[in-house]
Scaffold this motif. Structure first.
Motif: not given
Length: 268
Positions: A56-84
């Protein structure tokens, strides 16, 4: 793969490097030589396989699911603007609608009428790319960038007057780029060309853009050097003007009864 080809991976990496490993719950008794979390640490905290996150980080997979995005946003502690912004990179079809085709550079007559009546305040309207479309006469007298025909980003990074006008130029430059990146999340087609042009014209802009900071300042304080007056300390509020154009109204004002208030009244 170039930086522009893998914006999702670049953003994830920049956020990963800013997470304190210890506060994230990582126990590591070795001497760390990396900033923030390692890829495998982020993957495990988010419930992903390290190999998948690496793709995902290397750009070899560009279709993460909603659940994956939410999990990454949680661990990375993204605020609302960064999440959007993350969603706009990974799932643009589900991000807020891009209204690029409806972009209009004409300010509504009612707004122009208000600006004409506000003789005692610096106020101006900007387009999504930060073109100044209209403003009060006082705005142009306080700051040359706040007059129609100027662009706030171009002035900050390309105009030699900018560092004299802004005593806190470094902070303002960082905020300008972070705010522009937040706007790109919903108006990508409209702004990609402008961003690409600025990256070529300014090394400083390019470096700040590549840091992937993203946030919006809707209110705050700013110091402006005004000819004949010295430094004015002004607060500001911003107001999104309803409509597809994406226009924003900025109004600056001094603290009542302050020396800045007196100076601004004299200038008006």
């Amino acid at each position: 793969m170039t930086h522009d080809d893998n914006q999702l991976g670049s953003f994830l990496r920049s956020r990963r490097e800013r997470v304190d490993a210890a506060s994230a719950g990582v126990v590591d008794n070795t001497r760390r030589r990396v900033k923030g979390l390692r890829r495998e640490e982020l993957a495990l905290l988010a419930g992903l396989s390290p190999s998948y996150y690496t793709r995902l980080e290397q750009g070899r997979d560009r279709r993460p699911s909603r659940e994956i995005l939410e999990a990454l946003a949680r661990v990375l502690r993204l605020d609302d603007t960064e999440r959007a912004y993350l969603w706009s990179l990974a799932m643009p079809s589900l991000a807020p609608a891009d209204s690029d085709a409806l972009a209009v550079s004409t300010v509504r007559p009612g707004v122009l009428h208000l600006l004409e009546r506000w003789t005692d305040l610096p106020a101006f309207v900007v387009a999504p790319n930060r073109d100044v479309l209209a403003g009060t006469a006082l705005a142009a007298r306080v700051n040359p960038a706040w007059s129609p025909g100027h662009n706030l980003i171009e002035f900050t990074f390309l105009d030699p007057r900018a560092q004299e006008t802004y005593p806190d130029w470094n902070e303002i430059a960082l905020q300008a780029v972070a705010g522009l990146r937040a706007t790109v999340a919903t108006r990508r087609t409209e702004l990609d060309g402008f961003v690409a042009g600025m990256r070529k014209r300014s090394e400083t802009f390019r470096a700040l853009w590549d840091s992937h900071d993203v946030y919006e300042r809707m209110t705050g304080d700013k110091r402006i050097t005004v000819d004949g007056l010295g430094i004015l300390r002004l607060s500001f509020e911003s107001f999104a003007l309803t409509g597809p154009e994406g226009h924003v109204l900025y109004v600056y004002f001094p603290h009542p009864g302050s020396t800045d208030d007196e100076a601004l009244r004299g200038l008006a």
